[in-house]
Design a protein around this motif. Structure first.
Motif, PDB file in Angstrom:
ATOM      1  N   HIS B 368       0.756  -1.209  -0.069  1.00  0.00           N
ATOM      2  CA  HIS B 368       0.022   0.113   0.064  1.00  0.00           C
ATOM      3  C   HIS B 368       0.849   1.177  -0.136  1.00  0.00           C
ATOM      4  O   HIS B 368       0.249   2.361  -0.058  1.00  0.00           O
ATOM      5  CB  HIS B 368      -1.016   0.038   1.242  1.00  0.00           C
ATOM      6  N   GLN B 370       3.144   2.637  -1.945  1.00  0.00           N
ATOM      7  CA  GLN B 370       3.754   3.204  -3.059  1.00  0.00           C
ATOM      8  C   GLN B 370       5.255   3.479  -3.208  1.00  0.00           C
ATOM      9  O   GLN B 370       5.872   4.556  -3.332  1.00  0.00           O
ATOM     10  CB  GLN B 370       3.017   4.422  -3.444  1.00  0.00           C
ATOM     11  N   TYR B 400       4.740  12.947   1.411  1.00  0.00           N
ATOM     12  CA  TYR B 400       4.855  11.882   1.268  1.00  0.00           C
ATOM     13  C   TYR B 400       4.102  11.219   2.776  1.00  0.00           C
ATOM     14  O   TYR B 400       3.458  10.741   3.190  1.00  0.00           O
ATOM     15  CB  TYR B 400       6.050  10.670   0.954  1.00  0.00           C
TER      16      TYR B 400
END
Lengths: 468, 468
Positions: B368, B370, B400
């Motif tokens: 999940h 990325q 992020y």
């Protein structure tokens, strides 16, 4: 129909015991200070039963008295004589829910007898490091509600220190679940601490997750004669240093107590060739198969004897000898009973002040007790001594005890408190020590206790009259 | 004149710091989550100063924020941005009141820096067994208010477990003194437990009596490579058995974290010849001069390698090598900062479930995140892992992190809680984890916490908005 009937009628009847022949055994405290009365003893089988009982009692304003093994030394689990309280016995809530060996944890219900839990841990190759004389009858819920001490505190701490998680029913019937056996869990106030040591006044503990440790594979037990009590602190320090703090028990036995025991139990034998004023029963244990524990204790003894701190000593050469040494310590309370019973002062001071306390308190008894006989023993590695006094030979024990409690006992407690110590090291408060708490307790602490009690149990239905 | 002025004017002015250049350093939390505001920082020198401050604040209904070393990871000691709270810094309340070597106890004020207390114990030939990375700046009052964990919990427990006595000022200005350094003291509710871990919301700790232990005279430190993370639990068990539970630290380091560290600190060297997916930094200590600790750890390693549980390992041959191994573990947080900082998940599960948690949580990140980079390390001997995630290379770290916190973090906490674990093992709640507490906390526990808060601090002036 009165309030108690309303509660009793609303309960499944298999939880309700009204037969006075049966309820009688829940009504007198272990030390036989007092006998209460009750219309019924309630014996839940599940935590849901406990929640139902408490919810009904809260609804109808009926006070209740939680009881586990009924071994309190302070009548903490005895209902009032008025018969207006219901007794809740946890004895049927006695399942071991889980033992997670890899997590070193055991989750069990409140009514489990301590020795049953010890055996379960043992069967898994582990140790439940809570141990006390009443292990065959006390129950874990009571051990936790009174923050029990015992003979392994030196290495493993009090009952409170062994608790990873707790489940309890709060005074409004809410089930509180913080039972996960986690070693680290900083998620808000550690609410389980409220229930531990509260003697049932803030709720009923229904289950607990306890720390286990690896089972010792080596045990060395020694019985030492000490000429000067002042040496106790040094001996403890040296013993801890030599064994890497693997001393599990460091128990003091006065010659008075040993003599009582030998008189009461003709089958017991003095373990040393000559009497001394003071003895220590010392036990070291390790789970390591490779550490030379016996060599370490032998070297320690040699060193202590060379230094003149210890005059004689013996090492138990096996299980039977070990048991015999422990009987000399653990059967002292029974020996006191055989000679009319004792007036007990369960006090503690810093370990650094313990020898001075024992000397000064003994002098007080010498001066003021009109011939009372001392019996001093206890967990001195933790600064905790059972400073007990028996009636003089020939005196009527009950009369003497009443006189002593009235005229002399306060001097001993005064001394302990003046020395920065405690008037109740491990017995708690219950009903019996409330007078001491009123005398010695800090008003600020008492006010805080009352605020907490009022917040958690606003109706005051949980074990009323005890502690606060 | 408003309420805050009334307080400030009534105080001795040498306790009041209003200069914004000076007060600025009390206003931003350690992790730089947020910056608050205040009209003044109050810096008491004595417990009487603290009592006066709190009494005045209570009288005028002015909220206050106690602050010790300001090293909270959860902004537990940062005032609100509104500027309506006064900061009380304990840094000048920093006397060591007493060290009683024979009682193995140290009594010190709340503002003492942890390392100063460690050095005082060391100078007396003893050890204060509380230790954490921020030892040079954290203060003992904060350590206790947050029930600090750290690198010695496995053998010695959390900060709470080291407390014998406490002194604190309650929210109405009452001085509560239960400071006696006693190991046994069952005299009513253990009220000091209320303050421990309450993050300053129930009063201000002013002093503490701490347990000390004998100083280890042998230390063996090892760095082990482990091929299968599932082996962690077995290795811990074997290590405890061999050393008689003398493992003081059992710290996990993932290869991800070690690689980060080696990249951030070119002077650091990989301690083993080949990389492995997982490492353990293990330290054993004993106060015994006679136990062959190094032999025991060597034998342990041999056994673990024969069993294939450990593929490689090194023993520190002295203090410098030991320090080098510890730097590999303790400087990981700095290395994370050098690469943009990490999203931290300070979670715990049972030690028996820790390998499974690490595997499952890593898979979640893999699926999940990325491209987020893992950095996993921590005190796995206590079931506590710092499961951290860094932004992918090239990503803007702050963007992020915000995305991850919003989209992924809950999956990791969900997993820990589903596995019976904790969403905050040692960091506490403060301001930052209140959302987690709302999501995962038991409503019954939260209600009880609120009842206690309302009873002890009815005006809600102590560290408002934190924890409860």
């Amino acid at each position: 129909m009165d309030r108690i009937d309303s509660v009793l009628n609303a309960l499944p009847q298999d939880l309700v015991t009204r037969d006075p022949d049966i309820t009688a055994r829940y009504l007198t405290d272990f030390r036989k200070y007092l006998t209460g009365a009750t219309r019924a003893v309630l014996r839940p089988r599940t935590r849901e039963d406990v929640a139902l009982i408490v919810r009904l009692c809260a609804e109808h304003g009926v006070p209740l008295v939680p009881q586990a093994g009924n071994t309190s030394y302070c009548a903490a689990a005895t209902p009032s004589a008025a018969g207006d309280e219901l007794v809740v016995s946890l004895e049927r809530l006695n399942a071991i829910r889980e033992l997670d060996a890899a997590n070193l944890s055991l989750t069990a219900e409140a009514g489990c007898v301590l020795s049953v839990l010890q055996e379960a841990a043992d069967a898994a190759g582990l140790l439940l490091p809570l141990d006390l004389g009443s292990r065959q009858s006390c129950q874990i819920g009571g051990n936790l509600s009174t923050n029990a001490g015992g003979v392994s505190v030196l290495k493993y701490g009090m009952a409170r220190d062994l608790v990873l998680g707790l489940e309890a029913v709060l005074p409004d019937g809410t089930l509180l679940e913080v039972l996960q056996p986690l070693r680290k869990n900083n998620t808000g106030y550690d609410v389980k601490q409220l229930l531990l040591g509260a003697e049932g006044t803030l709720g009923i503990i229904t289950a607990v997750s306890l720390k286990l440790v690896r089972k010792p594979v080596q045990t060395v037990t020694a019985f030492l004669a000490i000429s000067q009590i002042a040496a106790l602190t040094t001996i403890l320090g040296e013993a801890q240093a030599y064994t890497g703090e693997n001393i599990t028990s460091f128990e003091y036995v006065s010659d008075h107590s040993l003599k009582l025991l030998l008189a009461a139990k003709p089958e017991a034998r003095h373990p040393l060739s000559e009497a001394s004023a003071h003895y220590v029963l010392l036990e070291a244990q390790t789970a390591s198969p490779v550490f030379p524990l016996e060599d370490a204790v032998s070297a320690l003894l040699e060193r202590l004897m060379e230094a003149g701190l210890v005059t004689d000593g013996t090492l138990a050469a096996g299980g039977a000898q070990r048991d015999a040494l422990w009987e000399l310590r653990e059967h002292i309370p029974e020996a006191e009973v055989a000679f009319g019973g004792s007036i007990k002062h369960d006090v503690s001071v810093r370990t650094s002040r313990l020898p001075a306390f024992i000397e000064a308190a003994s002098a007080l008894v010498e001066t003021h007790s009109q011939g009372g006989r001392l019996s001093i023993y206890g967990h001195v590695g933790d600064g905790n001594v059972h400073f007990n006094v028996l009636a003089p030979e020939g005196a009527v024990a009950s009369d003497y005890k009443a006189w002593f409690e009235r005229e002399v006992a306060a001097r001993i407690y005064d001394l302990a408190v003046e020395m920065g110590g405690s008037y109740s090291a491990e017995y708690g408060i219950g009903l019996v020590k409330k007078g001491l708490m009123a005398r010695y307790g800090s008003p600020e602490k008492t006010a805080l206790m009352r605020a907490v009690k009022a917040a958690v149990d606003p109706q005051g239905i949980m074990n009323p009259g005890k502690v606060v």
